[in-house]
Design a protein around this motif. Structure first.
Motif, short mmCIF file in Angstrom:
data_model
loop_
_atom_site.label_atom_id
_atom_site.label_comp_id
_atom_site.label_asym_id
_atom_site.label_seq_id
_atom_site.Cartn_x
_atom_site.Cartn_y
_atom_site.Cartn_z
N PHE A 90 12.41 -3.32 -39.19
CA PHE A 90 13.08 -2.77 -40.46
C PHE A 90 12.84 -1.21 -40.47
CE2 PHE A 90 11.96 -7.07 -41.65
CZ PHE A 90 12.98 -7.46 -42.61
N ILE A 91 14.04 -0.58 -40.79
CA ILE A 91 14.02 0.73 -40.74
C ILE A 91 14.46 1.17 -42.60
CG2 ILE A 91 14.86 2.83 -40.07
CD1 ILE A 91 15.42 1.67 -37.41
N SER A 92 13.51 1.72 -43.30
CA SER A 92 13.96 1.95 -44.41
C SER A 92 14.10 3.66 -44.50
CB SER A 92 12.84 1.57 -45.45
OG SER A 92 11.83 2.44 -45.31
N GLY A 93 15.11 4.07 -45.51
CA GLY A 93 15.15 5.28 -45.71
C GLY A 93 15.84 6.33 -44.66
N ILE A 94 16.43 5.80 -43.86
CA ILE A 94 17.04 6.50 -42.58
C ILE A 94 17.82 7.55 -42.96
CG2 ILE A 94 18.97 5.15 -42.13
CD1 ILE A 94 18.29 5.30 -39.13
N GLU A 95 18.48 7.64 -44.00
CA GLU A 95 19.46 8.60 -44.50
C GLU A 95 18.45 9.92 -44.99
OE1 GLU A 95 18.12 6.44 -48.30
OE2 GLU A 95 18.83 5.67 -46.22
N ARG A 96 17.45 9.79 -45.43
CA ARG A 96 16.59 10.91 -45.48
C ARG A 96 16.43 11.80 -44.44
NH1 ARG A 96 11.45 11.22 -44.49
NH2 ARG A 96 10.18 12.67 -45.00
N LEU A 97 16.26 11.29 -43.15
CA LEU A 97 15.90 11.72 -42.18
C LEU A 97 17.34 12.68 -41.57
CD1 LEU A 97 13.68 9.50 -39.81
CD2 LEU A 97 13.16 11.52 -41.31
N ILE A 98 18.51 12.05 -41.87
CA ILE A 98 19.64 12.56 -41.41
C ILE A 98 19.79 14.02 -41.97
CG2 ILE A 98 21.99 12.47 -41.49
CD1 ILE A 98 21.90 9.56 -41.20
N ASP A 99 19.07 14.30 -43.23
CA ASP A 99 19.54 15.66 -43.64
C ASP A 99 18.67 16.76 -43.01
OD1 ASP A 99 21.05 14.66 -45.79
OD2 ASP A 99 19.27 14.46 -47.21
N ASN A 100 17.69 16.24 -42.03
CA ASN A 100 16.57 17.30 -41.35
C ASN A 100 16.97 17.12 -40.03
OD1 ASN A 100 15.06 14.98 -40.62
ND2 ASN A 100 13.22 15.66 -41.96
N SER A 101 18.03 16.53 -39.49
CA SER A 101 18.21 16.44 -38.22
C SER A 101 18.15 17.61 -37.19
CB SER A 101 19.59 15.65 -37.91
OG SER A 101 20.69 16.53 -38.64
N CYS A 102 18.40 18.58 -37.95
CA CYS A 102 18.30 19.98 -37.18
C CYS A 102 16.68 20.49 -36.83
CB CYS A 102 18.90 21.04 -37.88
SG CYS A 102 18.16 21.45 -39.62
N VAL A 103 15.96 19.64 -37.15
CA VAL A 103 14.65 20.07 -36.93
C VAL A 103 14.11 19.92 -35.35
CG1 VAL A 103 12.12 19.20 -37.11
CG2 VAL A 103 13.71 18.81 -39.15
#
Length: 107
Positions: A90-103
């Motif tokens: 299960f993967i939860s909250g993946i949309e949260r990580l897309i915002d900081n994909s430039c890390v």
């Protein structure tokens, strides 16, 4: 959710349940479950409450649940690679990580 059995997926999605209940059902049936946590909402105490409600040993259930907390997209990639040994992921909250994909990788 990624699962090895298409029939199990259809059965699980037919039930209107929270992800805690889904994870509990899989783990109580002897399956190893990996929960990749991006949103910091997984609560093992909820699994314990569900197990007690069903008169099952919560410790045996929790032993089959592995939680990986990730903080950026690079952690997620590593977590997915490590999680391939589990029956379900299960993967939860993946949309949260897309915002900081430039890390950068250093972070």
């Amino acid at each position: 959710m990624i699962g090895k059995s298409e029939n199990n997926w259809k059965k699980i999605t037919a039930d209107k349940a929270t992800y805690h209940e889904l994870i509990f059902n899989l783990a109580s049936n002897g399956l190893k479950v990996c929960f990749i946590e991006c949103s910091h909402k997984f609560d093992p105490y909820i699994i314990t409450q569900i197990a007690r409600k069903h008169k099952k040993d919560h410790l045996k259930i929790l032993e089959r649940i592995f939680v990986i907390r990730v903080f950026n997209i690079h952690h997620l990639k590593t977590a997915i690679e490590k999680a391939k040994i589990f029956d379900y992921i299960f993967i939860s909250g993946i949309e949260r990580l897309i915002d900081n994909s430039c890390v950068s990788l250093k972070e």
